[in-house]
Design an enzyme around this catalytic site. Structure first.
Site, PDB file in Angstrom:
ATOM      1  N   PRO A   1      13.200   7.467  -5.362  1.00  0.00           N
ATOM      2  CA  PRO A   1      12.795   6.424  -6.313  1.00  0.00           C
ATOM      3  C   PRO A   1      11.384   6.564  -6.866  1.00  0.00           C
ATOM      4  CG  PRO A   1      12.718   5.565  -4.078  1.00  0.00           C
ATOM      5  CD  PRO A   1      13.312   6.939  -3.990  1.00  0.00           C
TER       6      PRO A   1
ATOM      7  N   GLY B   1       7.746   9.037  -7.886  1.00  0.00           N
ATOM      8  CA  GLY B   1       7.300  10.370  -8.280  1.00  0.00           C
ATOM      9  C   GLY B   1       7.013  11.163  -7.022  1.00  0.00           C
ATOM     10  N   GLY B   2       6.181  10.572  -6.183  1.00  0.00           N
ATOM     11  CA  GLY B   2       5.877  11.218  -4.922  1.00  0.00           C
ATOM     12  C   GLY B   2       5.549  10.167  -3.876  1.00  0.00           C
ATOM     13  N   MET B   3       5.679  10.536  -2.618  1.00  0.00           N
ATOM     14  CA  MET B   3       5.234   9.668  -1.529  1.00  0.00           C
ATOM     15  C   MET B   3       4.408  10.527  -0.597  1.00  0.00           C
ATOM     16  SD  MET B   3       5.043   6.746  -0.069  1.00  0.00           S
ATOM     17  CE  MET B   3       3.983   6.578   1.385  1.00  0.00           C
ATOM     18  N   GLU B   4       3.192  10.019  -0.317  1.00  0.00           N
ATOM     19  CA  GLU B   4       2.173  10.832   0.354  1.00  0.00           C
ATOM     20  C   GLU B   4       2.360  10.907   1.861  1.00  0.00           C
ATOM     21  OE1 GLU B   4       1.793   7.958  -1.304  1.00  0.00           O
ATOM     22  OE2 GLU B   4       0.376   6.600  -0.332  1.00  0.00           O
TER      23      GLU B   4
ATOM     24  N   HIS C   1      -2.153  14.180  -7.035  1.00  0.00           N
ATOM     25  CA  HIS C   1      -2.216  12.775  -6.630  1.00  0.00           C
ATOM     26  C   HIS C   1      -1.825  12.614  -5.154  1.00  0.00           C
ATOM     27  CE1 HIS C   1      -1.960   8.375  -7.286  1.00  0.00           C
ATOM     28  NE2 HIS C   1      -1.039   8.453  -6.349  1.00  0.00           N
ATOM     29  N   GLU C   2      -0.676  13.146  -4.787  1.00  0.00           N
ATOM     30  CA  GLU C   2      -0.208  12.963  -3.402  1.00  0.00           C
ATOM     31  C   GLU C   2      -1.147  13.665  -2.422  1.00  0.00           C
ATOM     32  OE1 GLU C   2       1.836  10.683  -3.350  1.00  0.00           O
ATOM     33  OE2 GLU C   2       2.502  10.834  -5.430  1.00  0.00           O
TER      34      GLU C   2
ATOM     35  N   HIS D   1      -4.180  11.639  -1.626  1.00  0.00           N
ATOM     36  CA  HIS D   1      -3.931  10.593  -0.623  1.00  0.00           C
ATOM     37  C   HIS D   1      -4.265  11.064   0.797  1.00  0.00           C
ATOM     38  CE1 HIS D   1      -2.360   7.054  -2.561  1.00  0.00           C
ATOM     39  NE2 HIS D   1      -1.421   7.699  -3.218  1.00  0.00           N
TER      40      HIS D   1
ATOM     41  N   GLU E   1      -4.698   3.332  -4.124  1.00  0.00           N
ATOM     42  CA  GLU E   1      -4.222   3.966  -5.356  1.00  0.00           C
ATOM     43  C   GLU E   1      -5.312   4.213  -6.400  1.00  0.00           C
ATOM     44  OE1 GLU E   1      -1.636   5.487  -5.424  1.00  0.00           O
ATOM     45  OE2 GLU E   1      -0.463   4.619  -3.795  1.00  0.00           O
TER      46      GLU E   1
ATOM     47  N   ASP F   1       6.088  -4.486  -2.619  1.00  0.00           N
ATOM     48  CA  ASP F   1       6.584  -3.486  -3.553  1.00  0.00           C
ATOM     49  C   ASP F   1       6.412  -3.950  -5.006  1.00  0.00           C
ATOM     50  OD1 ASP F   1       7.770  -0.950  -3.909  1.00  0.00           O
ATOM     51  OD2 ASP F   1       9.638  -1.936  -4.484  1.00  0.00           O
TER      52      ASP F   1
ATOM     53  N   TYR G   1      -3.647   1.234  -9.769  1.00  0.00           N
ATOM     54  CA  TYR G   1      -3.897   2.657  -9.986  1.00  0.00           C
ATOM     55  C   TYR G   1      -4.959   2.847 -11.077  1.00  0.00           C
ATOM     56  CZ  TYR G   1       0.579   3.638  -7.571  1.00  0.00           C
ATOM     57  OH  TYR G   1       1.587   3.725  -6.667  1.00  0.00           O
TER      58      TYR G   1
ATOM     59  N   ARG H   1      14.300   7.813 -10.474  1.00  0.00           N
ATOM     60  CA  ARG H   1      12.863   7.527 -10.361  1.00  0.00           C
ATOM     61  C   ARG H   1      12.562   6.228 -11.112  1.00  0.00           C
ATOM     62  NH1 ARG H   1       8.270  11.832 -12.321  1.00  0.00           N
ATOM     63  NH2 ARG H   1       6.432  10.613 -11.683  1.00  0.00           N
TER      64      ARG H   1
ATOM     65  N   LYS I   1       9.963   4.746 -12.146  1.00  0.00           N
ATOM     66  CA  LYS I   1       9.028   4.835 -13.268  1.00  0.00           C
ATOM     67  C   LYS I   1       9.754   5.115 -14.580  1.00  0.00           C
ATOM     68  CE  LYS I   1       5.961   8.259 -15.143  1.00  0.00           C
ATOM     69  NZ  LYS I   1       4.918   9.264 -15.016  1.00  0.00           N
TER      70      LYS I   1
HETATM   71 ZN   LIG Z   1      -0.417   7.056  -4.934  1.00  0.00          ZN
END
Ligand SMILES: [Zn+2]
Length: 591
Positions: free
Chosen positions: A261, A263-266, A290-291, A294, A313, A368, A376, A545, A547
């Site tokens: 869901p 873009g990325g999860m760090e 970005h990730e 983090h 963020e 969420d 951000y 995704r 977004k």
């Molecule tokens: Zn982030």
């Protein structure tokens, strides 16, 4: 020890009472059961207690708790409280004065919100099932009984049993070879908050990308993934040069099936990423920057509560753009900043003023919902304003020390502001930080971003608007970002003929670049350009995704005909979306 630790950091999104009993280590032992869509086994929690504490309170959400035992195997008393919206139920365990550890025997529910179980048809390989978790913000409690607050950190180890043809990976030290018996052991020696617990299981392959970096993907995707992410090692080196050593050992990226869901999860050591960044030309890899960023802001120094989300963020977007500047130059990072400014303006226009403060009030809400672009991009612009006010050299020195001093700790907005004021006493008077953090909208002193490249794009938009044929526009060498800027700035009163002309010249409907296609499809919906409708449906069906999904479904829902079309597509697409996405789209389409 920092003075921050003694400060009470109350987290309205957790039942835990870490000031009484605080969990320090987790030992997970889980069977991954694809048939019944359950994780079954136990979580052993080692903790420290303050004097007189007689209860350990954990967060759970939908867990099937069978029993709780003490270290000697004897039964512990426990109670599961009433379920509350978003939060789930507290699991309260009775402790003896000398209890230092308990084991919860449990199973996750088949519809646990963090866990997505994919059928073979939903994967790239098509032969094996796939599982991944998404724990942020408060979904770890749907698969692990834990103090699910970003203010509490644990080390962990895990034993995970999977069908033996599949590979298991976690946000921990990972083996790179398939185990013969389907049993995997993990160790995570660095303390992390529960939202960074992550597990994925599938037919995965690993490819090294450098000294301490690599990529994981399903076999049919590994070649394309390794090509796209080739600059990862360069990014790590650039990041270390700015804010000091990368403290997590290995940095890998796992390219997931398309329903992921985000873009990325760090997730530490193992970023989870959407395959929609695979553009074939490395043009969307700022997501990896970005990730990776983090690994300092977020994973190393962590927002104490979800109200402080901008500390994760905003800092990370700032750092992401610094990494991109180091790798690809200032012109490139300024394009990203200007697109960010556009996103920020659109977000501010949509949100109630109270939700445009950097410091949020999420009382009674699912955190969420705070995951708009506001923390951000507004966070980014505040940090950039500070940089421009105090000089980059001084600001970098401050941040580097900040990450060192608070490594593996949580941070509140107030504590950060105190440190900022101590370091730069004149700052408040000069730029009014307080207004940025506790006031609405975009303050007037937001830094101005200037991009020559985008000015040239705007010239081409004007040329097209005044009759220059699309095929004659000077767009031959445009990057993805220039195309996005172009599509966002097309005249509002475009005719279908003009859209057809643009499409013929630039093949937007057939674009394999998810960001460009997304912007184009928004235009297509706006102007009822039906030659793109099949591509729209395919895009909504083939990736999850949020977004991309949210603006497209929102745009469709603006007309009654579009709303009906959206619901027809959604009926087919919803089963493949992760809960994080379908919960958002359910609201838009009144599902
Ligand atoms: Zn982030």
């Amino acid at each position: 020890m920092s003075h921050m630790l003694s400060r009470k950091m109350s987290d309205i999104h957790s039942f835990a009472r870490p000031e009484e009993v605080v969990v320090r280590h987790l030992r997970l032992d889980l069977d991954v059961d694809f048939e019944r869509k359950r994780l079954t086994g136990s979580a052993t929690l080692d903790f420290e207690t303050s004097a007189g504490a007689r209860e350990l309170v954990l967060d759970t959400h939908g867990l099937d708790v069978e029993r709780v035992t003490y270290a000697d195997g004897s039964a512990a008393t426990f109670a599961i409280g009433d379920s509350q919206p978003h939060l789930g139920s507290p699991l309260t365990i009775g402790l003896h004065p000398d209890t230092k550890s308990v084991t919860v025997h449990y199973a996750s529910a088949p519809d646990a919100a963090a866990v997505q179980w994919l059928s073979p048809e939903q994967t790239a390989g098509g032969k094996h099932p796939f599982l991944f978790t998404q724990s942020q913000a408060i979904l770890a409690r749907t698969w692990v009984p834990i103090q699910d607050s970003p203010g509490v950190r644990i080390t962990y180890d895990a034993t995970i049993r999977v069908p033996k043809e599949l590979m298991a990976v976690m946000s921990a030290e990972n083996a790179t070879e398939l185990s013969a018996d389907g049993v995997y052991h993990f160790r995570m020696p660095q303390a992390v908050p529960a939202y960074l617990l992550a597990l994925a299981v599938g037919d995965l392959e690993f490819r090294s990308l450098g000294r301490n970096s690599g990529v994981w993907a399903e076999k049919p995707m590994i070649e394309a993934s390794a090509y796209e992410l080739a600059d990862t090692q360069k990014m790590i080196d650039a990041a270390e040069a700015i804010y000091g050593p990368y403290r997590w050992g290995q940095y890998d990226v796992l390219v997931l099936p398309p329903s992921f869901p985000f873009g990325g999860m760090e997730n530490p050591r193992l970023t989870f990423a959407t395959p929609t960044i695979l553009a074939g030309d490395r043009s969307l890899v700022n997501l990896v920057a970005h990730e990776l960023a983090h690994s300092w802001s977020g994973n190393l120094v962590t927002n104490a509560t979800w109200n402080d989300f901008w500390l994760n963020e905003g800092f990370t977007v700032y750092f992401e753009r610094r990494i991109m500047e180091a790798i690809s130059g200032r012109d490139y990072s300024e394009m990203l900043a200007l697109l960010g400014r556009q996103d920020l303006e659109a977000t501010v226009a949509e949100l109630p003023p109270r939700d445009t403060h950097l410091f949020l009030d999420l009382t009674g809400r699912d955190p969420d919902e705070a995951a708009t672009k506001l923390p951000y991009e507004k966070g980014y612009f505040l940090l950039r304003l500070i940089e421009e006010s105090v000089s980059r050299a001084k600001w970098d020195a401050f941040l580097r020390e900040y990450f060192d001093r608070h490594a593996f700790q949580s941070m509140t907005t107030d504590a950060f502001l105190e440190e900022l004021t101590a370091a730069f006493p004149e700052l408040e008077r000069r730029i009014d930080v307080h207004l940025w953090v506790h006031g609405p909208g975009i303050p007037d002193n937001a830094p101005i971003v200037h991009s020559d490249a985008f000015t040239k794009v705007e010239e081409q938009v004007r040329a097209f608007d005044s009759g220059t044929p699309a095929a004659q526009l000077a767009a031959q060498k445009w990057s993805t970002h220039e195309w996005i800027h172009f599509l966002r700035h097309l005249p509002r009163d475009l005719s279908r003929e003009q859209l057809a002309e643009l499409d013929a010249a630039f093949q937007f409907t057939a674009s394999g670049n998810s960001e460009i296609l997304h912007e184009w499809l928004l235009q297509a919906i706006e102007h009822h350009y039906d030659p793109a409708y099949d591509a729209l449906e395919r895009f909504l069906l083939r990736q999850g995704r949020r977004k991309f999904l949210k603006p497209l479904y929102q745009k469709l829902a603006e007309s009654s005909e579009g709303f009906e079309r959206a619901r027809r597509i959604y009926a087919k697409a919803r089963p493949m979306y992760h809960a994080v996405s379908y919960r958002t789209i359910d609201q838009i389409l009144k599902w």
